[in-house]
Write a protein that holds these residues in place. Structure first.
Motif, PDB file in Angstrom:
ATOM      1  N   GLY A  65       9.180  -0.907  11.825  1.00  0.00           N
ATOM      2  CA  GLY A  65       9.810  -1.622  10.483  1.00  0.00           C
ATOM      3  C   GLY A  65       8.470  -2.039   9.551  1.00  0.00           C
ATOM      4  N   ILE A  66       7.322  -1.569   9.872  1.00  0.00           N
ATOM      5  CA  ILE A  66       6.122  -2.022   9.246  1.00  0.00           C
ATOM      6  C   ILE A  66       5.989  -0.965   7.759  1.00  0.00           C
ATOM      7  N   THR A  67       5.871  -1.866   6.788  1.00  0.00           N
ATOM      8  CA  THR A  67       5.567  -0.897   5.510  1.00  0.00           C
ATOM      9  C   THR A  67       4.003  -0.518   5.566  1.00  0.00           C
ATOM     10  N   LEU A  68       3.503   0.493   5.228  1.00  0.00           N
ATOM     11  CA  LEU A  68       2.305   0.943   5.077  1.00  0.00           C
ATOM     12  C   LEU A  68       1.945   0.797   3.662  1.00  0.00           C
ATOM     13  N   LEU A  69       0.568   0.619   3.161  1.00  0.00           N
ATOM     14  CA  LEU A  69       0.196   0.712   1.869  1.00  0.00           C
ATOM     15  C   LEU A  69       0.427   2.046   1.201  1.00  0.00           C
ATOM     16  N   HIS A  70       0.903   1.986   0.142  1.00  0.00           N
ATOM     17  CA  HIS A  70       1.210   3.094  -0.573  1.00  0.00           C
ATOM     18  C   HIS A  70      -0.064   3.926  -1.517  1.00  0.00           C
ATOM     19  N   HIS A  71      -0.972   3.196  -1.319  1.00  0.00           N
ATOM     20  CA  HIS A  71      -2.306   3.461  -1.857  1.00  0.00           C
ATOM     21  C   HIS A  71      -3.302   4.077  -0.899  1.00  0.00           C
ATOM     22  N   ALA A  72      -3.032   4.758   0.418  1.00  0.00           N
ATOM     23  CA  ALA A  72      -3.694   5.054   1.153  1.00  0.00           C
ATOM     24  C   ALA A  72      -4.567   6.337   1.049  1.00  0.00           C
ATOM     25  N   SER A  73      -3.926   7.226  -0.083  1.00  0.00           N
ATOM     26  CA  SER A  73      -4.473   8.323  -0.377  1.00  0.00           C
ATOM     27  C   SER A  73      -6.026   8.213  -0.680  1.00  0.00           C
ATOM     28  N   GLY A  74      -6.366   7.338  -1.286  1.00  0.00           N
ATOM     29  CA  GLY A  74      -7.989   7.245  -1.701  1.00  0.00           C
ATOM     30  C   GLY A  74      -8.747   7.022  -0.330  1.00  0.00           C
ATOM     31  N   PHE A  75      -8.028   6.399   0.758  1.00  0.00           N
ATOM     32  CA  PHE A  75      -8.732   6.086   1.767  1.00  0.00           C
ATOM     33  C   PHE A  75      -8.751   7.351   2.768  1.00  0.00           C
ATOM     34  N   THR A  76      -7.641   8.157   2.691  1.00  0.00           N
ATOM     35  CA  THR A  76      -7.898   9.260   3.449  1.00  0.00           C
ATOM     36  C   THR A  76      -8.770  10.212   2.926  1.00  0.00           C
ATOM     37  N   PHE A  77      -8.928  10.390   1.480  1.00  0.00           N
ATOM     38  CA  PHE A  77      -9.886  11.397   0.768  1.00  0.00           C
ATOM     39  C   PHE A  77     -11.194  10.804   1.434  1.00  0.00           C
ATOM     40  N   TRP A  78     -11.805   9.527   1.364  1.00  0.00           N
ATOM     41  CA  TRP A  78     -13.062   9.190   1.824  1.00  0.00           C
ATOM     42  C   TRP A  78     -13.177   9.384   3.329  1.00  0.00           C
ATOM     43  N   ALA A  79     -12.007   9.119   3.950  1.00  0.00           N
ATOM     44  CA  ALA A  79     -12.161   9.401   5.520  1.00  0.00           C
ATOM     45  C   ALA A  79     -12.482  11.056   5.667  1.00  0.00           C
ATOM     46  N   ILE A  80     -11.670  11.861   5.021  1.00  0.00           N
ATOM     47  CA  ILE A  80     -12.167  13.235   5.196  1.00  0.00           C
ATOM     48  C   ILE A  80     -13.528  13.581   4.794  1.00  0.00           C
ATOM     49  N   VAL A  81     -13.887  12.776   3.682  1.00  0.00           N
ATOM     50  CA  VAL A  81     -15.364  13.308   3.252  1.00  0.00           C
ATOM     51  C   VAL A  81     -16.387  12.609   4.272  1.00  0.00           C
TER      52      VAL A  81
END
Length: 117
Positions: A65-81
């Motif tokens: 029942g935890i809500t994750l951040l909705h703005h994690a796409s930027g983090f995901t992009f930099w993690a891929i880089v």
């Protein structure tokens, strides 16, 4: 009429898919390929990895029942880089070691294709 023995020509696979299939069939074989095949494979694996991690983390978050951040796409992009840069550094270190032991690597792009294969 001459009797000449012709050595088999090394032919590059015509397509990326053919290169992937040959890599699965003969993982230790030498298949000449276009220089971008290895890099595209690394990027594709990274994207699939992060999609899998995102799906798994959302599933686990929903279980508790935890809500994750909705703005994690930027983090995901930099993690891929960052992961891609680490992979390239690892390949370069491996290439230097291979060069030290064997004296030849066959060039950067061929070595990337060999490692990724």
């Amino acid at each position: 009429m001459k009797d000449e023995v012709q050595s088999p020509q090394e032919e590059a696979p015509n397509t990326y898919w053919r290169w992937l299939v040959e890599s699965w069939r003969h993982p230790l074989g030498h298949d000449p390929a276009e220089k971008w095949y290895g890099v595209v494979t690394l990027l594709g694996e990274d994207i699939v990895l992060f999609i899998g991690l995102a799906v798994a983390s959302n599933y686990i978050a929903n279980l508790f029942g935890i809500t994750l951040l909705h703005h994690a796409s930027g983090f995901t992009f930099w993690a891929i880089v960052i992961l891609f840069v680490v992979q390239i550094i690892t390949i370069l270190c491996s290439m230097v070691g291979h060069l030290f032991v064997f004296g030849n690597t066959g060039g950067f792009w061929q070595y990337v294709n060999k490692v990724v294969k």
